[in-house]
Write a protein that holds these residues in place. Structure first.
Motif, PDB file in Angstrom:
ATOM      1  N   ALA A  22       0.827  -1.206   0.000  1.00  0.00           N
ATOM      2  CA  ALA A  22       0.000   0.000   0.000  1.00  0.00           C
ATOM      3  C   ALA A  22       0.862   1.256   0.000  1.00  0.00           C
ATOM      4  O   ALA A  22       0.550   2.238  -0.692  1.00  0.00           O
ATOM      5  CB  ALA A  22      -0.925  -0.010   1.217  1.00  0.00           C
ATOM      6  N   ALA A  23       1.942   1.245   0.764  1.00  0.00           N
ATOM      7  CA  ALA A  23       2.820   2.410   0.812  1.00  0.00           C
ATOM      8  C   ALA A  23       3.489   2.643  -0.535  1.00  0.00           C
ATOM      9  O   ALA A  23       3.612   3.785  -0.997  1.00  0.00           O
ATOM     10  CB  ALA A  23       3.875   2.222   1.904  1.00  0.00           C
ATOM     11  N   HIS A  24       3.925   1.570  -1.179  1.00  0.00           N
ATOM     12  CA  HIS A  24       4.568   1.722  -2.488  1.00  0.00           C
ATOM     13  C   HIS A  24       3.567   2.209  -3.529  1.00  0.00           C
ATOM     14  O   HIS A  24       3.879   3.096  -4.338  1.00  0.00           O
ATOM     15  CB  HIS A  24       5.177   0.390  -2.920  1.00  0.00           C
ATOM     16  N   VAL A  25       2.363   1.653  -3.495  1.00  0.00           N
ATOM     17  CA  VAL A  25       1.328   2.079  -4.442  1.00  0.00           C
ATOM     18  C   VAL A  25       1.003   3.554  -4.237  1.00  0.00           C
ATOM     19  O   VAL A  25       0.926   4.339  -5.194  1.00  0.00           O
ATOM     20  CB  VAL A  25       0.068   1.206  -4.277  1.00  0.00           C
ATOM     21  N   GLY A  26       0.810   3.951  -2.979  1.00  0.00           N
ATOM     22  CA  GLY A  26       0.481   5.344  -2.713  1.00  0.00           C
ATOM     23  C   GLY A  26       1.610   6.297  -3.049  1.00  0.00           C
ATOM     24  O   GLY A  26       1.382   7.398  -3.565  1.00  0.00           O
ATOM     25  N   SER A  27       2.843   5.885  -2.778  1.00  0.00           N
ATOM     26  CA  SER A  27       3.990   6.761  -3.025  1.00  0.00           C
ATOM     27  C   SER A  27       4.251   6.972  -4.507  1.00  0.00           C
ATOM     28  O   SER A  27       4.806   8.002  -4.900  1.00  0.00           O
ATOM     29  CB  SER A  27       5.243   6.176  -2.364  1.00  0.00           C
ATOM     30  N   THR A  28       3.879   6.011  -5.318  1.00  0.00           N
ATOM     31  CA  THR A  28       4.122   6.124  -6.754  1.00  0.00           C
ATOM     32  C   THR A  28       2.923   6.670  -7.514  1.00  0.00           C
ATOM     33  O   THR A  28       2.969   6.781  -8.744  1.00  0.00           O
ATOM     34  CB  THR A  28       4.508   4.751  -7.333  1.00  0.00           C
ATOM     35  N   LEU A  79      -3.511  16.907   1.533  1.00  0.00           N
ATOM     36  CA  LEU A  79      -2.993  15.584   1.874  1.00  0.00           C
ATOM     37  C   LEU A  79      -3.166  14.598   0.726  1.00  0.00           C
ATOM     38  O   LEU A  79      -2.255  13.824   0.420  1.00  0.00           O
ATOM     39  CB  LEU A  79      -3.703  15.054   3.130  1.00  0.00           C
ATOM     40  N   ARG A  80      -4.321  14.621   0.092  1.00  0.00           N
ATOM     41  CA  ARG A  80      -4.587  13.638  -0.959  1.00  0.00           C
ATOM     42  C   ARG A  80      -3.729  13.871  -2.195  1.00  0.00           C
ATOM     43  O   ARG A  80      -3.576  12.972  -3.024  1.00  0.00           O
ATOM     44  CB  ARG A  80      -6.073  13.634  -1.333  1.00  0.00           C
ATOM     45  N   HIS A  81      -3.177  15.082  -2.322  1.00  0.00           N
ATOM     46  CA  HIS A  81      -2.300  15.372  -3.456  1.00  0.00           C
ATOM     47  C   HIS A  81      -0.819  15.303  -3.082  1.00  0.00           C
ATOM     48  O   HIS A  81       0.037  15.565  -3.937  1.00  0.00           O
ATOM     49  CB  HIS A  81      -2.611  16.761  -4.024  1.00  0.00           C
ATOM     50  N   ASN A  82      -0.522  14.956  -1.847  1.00  0.00           N
ATOM     51  CA  ASN A  82       0.873  14.891  -1.396  1.00  0.00           C
ATOM     52  C   ASN A  82       1.130  13.608  -0.604  1.00  0.00           C
ATOM     53  O   ASN A  82       1.814  13.625   0.423  1.00  0.00           O
ATOM     54  CB  ASN A  82       1.207  16.107  -0.530  1.00  0.00           C
ATOM     55  N   VAL A  83       0.596  12.513  -1.100  1.00  0.00           N
ATOM     56  CA  VAL A  83       0.762  11.234  -0.412  1.00  0.00           C
ATOM     57  C   VAL A  83       2.231  10.836  -0.289  1.00  0.00           C
ATOM     58  O   VAL A  83       2.673  10.396   0.781  1.00  0.00           O
ATOM     59  CB  VAL A  83      -0.063  10.133  -1.114  1.00  0.00           C
ATOM     60  N   PRO A  84       3.049  10.975  -1.352  1.00  0.00           N
ATOM     61  CA  PRO A  84       4.469  10.620  -1.182  1.00  0.00           C
ATOM     62  C   PRO A  84       5.150  11.410  -0.067  1.00  0.00           C
ATOM     63  O   PRO A  84       5.992  10.867   0.656  1.00  0.00           O
ATOM     64  CB  PRO A  84       5.078  10.950  -2.554  1.00  0.00           C
TER      65      PRO A  84
END
Length: 220
Positions: A22-28, A79-84
């Motif tokens: 989930a972290a990798h998906v969100g970060s990318t 926040l939703r536009h700066n997940v990484p």
């Protein structure tokens, strides 16, 4: 080891693996932005709630929860536009906090963190060799956390998001495992057998220490 403990351990491993994905998906930038933001904000919110729970006054707890909810709602579009960035701040904050925790214990005349842990687990006096070893291990972990934080920052600023995410979200766990393996190999080289107990010895020593403390509390 009972079947329940095995299932619990497997569940923890699966949860950790799901978090990495989930972290990798969100970060990318893959997937739904709101879902990614929720997953990224959740650990921070849980940490704040746990800190609030320590306060004895219910009014402080309730006020803190409401303030946290209002802050998240107010910042949600950002926040939703700066997940990484959220994942980077988590990664950086954890590493810096651990680096400070380990490194601060190296300052002054007192014992290093791992030396203190060894004294709490084992009843016998530590040899100078083991004190020196545990202090060096504390230094090694301090350097690891700060160097990893520095590498993470450099990759976050200059590398593609996918490259940073692989380092921070995917490789951090294996890197920590490598540190443990290297530390174990180092222990075999610098400490004699009677000063390098295995995991089972550490667990038994901790249980004996806990039983002694409980017995002392009962007598008092």
């Amino acid at each position: 080891m009972t079947a329940l403990s095995v299932l619990r351990n497997v569940g923890v491993l699966l949860l950790m693996a799901a978090w990495v994905v989930a972290a990798h998906v969100g970060s990318t930038g893959w997937g739904n932005a709101d879902v990614n933001a929720v997953v990224a904000v959740l650990p921070i919110a849980v940490a704040v709630l746990m800190a609030l729970w320590r306060w004895p006054q219910w009014a402080v707890r309730a006020g803190g929860v409401m303030a946290l909810g209002a802050l998240v709602a107010w910042l949600w579009p950002q926040l939703r536009h700066n997940v990484p960035l959220l994942y980077y701040l988590q990664h950086l904050g954890i590493h810096v906090a651990l680096g400070v925790l380990f490194g601060k214990s190296l300052l002054g005349p007192g014992d290093a963190l791992i030396t203190r842990m060894a004294r709490r687990i084992f009843a016998h006096e530590l040899s100078e060799r083991k004190v020196r070893y545990t202090r060096n291990v504390t230094l090694a972990w301090t350097l690891f956390f700060f160097i990893n934080a520095l590498v993470s920052t450099g990759l976050f600023i200059w590398a593609p998001a996918a490259v940073w995410s692989v380092h921070a979200n995917v490789l951090t766990g294996p890197l920590i495992a490598v540190m443990f393996v290297v530390e174990h190999a180092w222990r075999l080289c610098v400490l004699p057998p009677h000063e390098r107990p295995g995991l089972a010895d550490i667990v038994r020593a901790y249980r004996r220490e806990s039983a002694a403390r409980n017995a002392g509390s009962s007598r008092s």
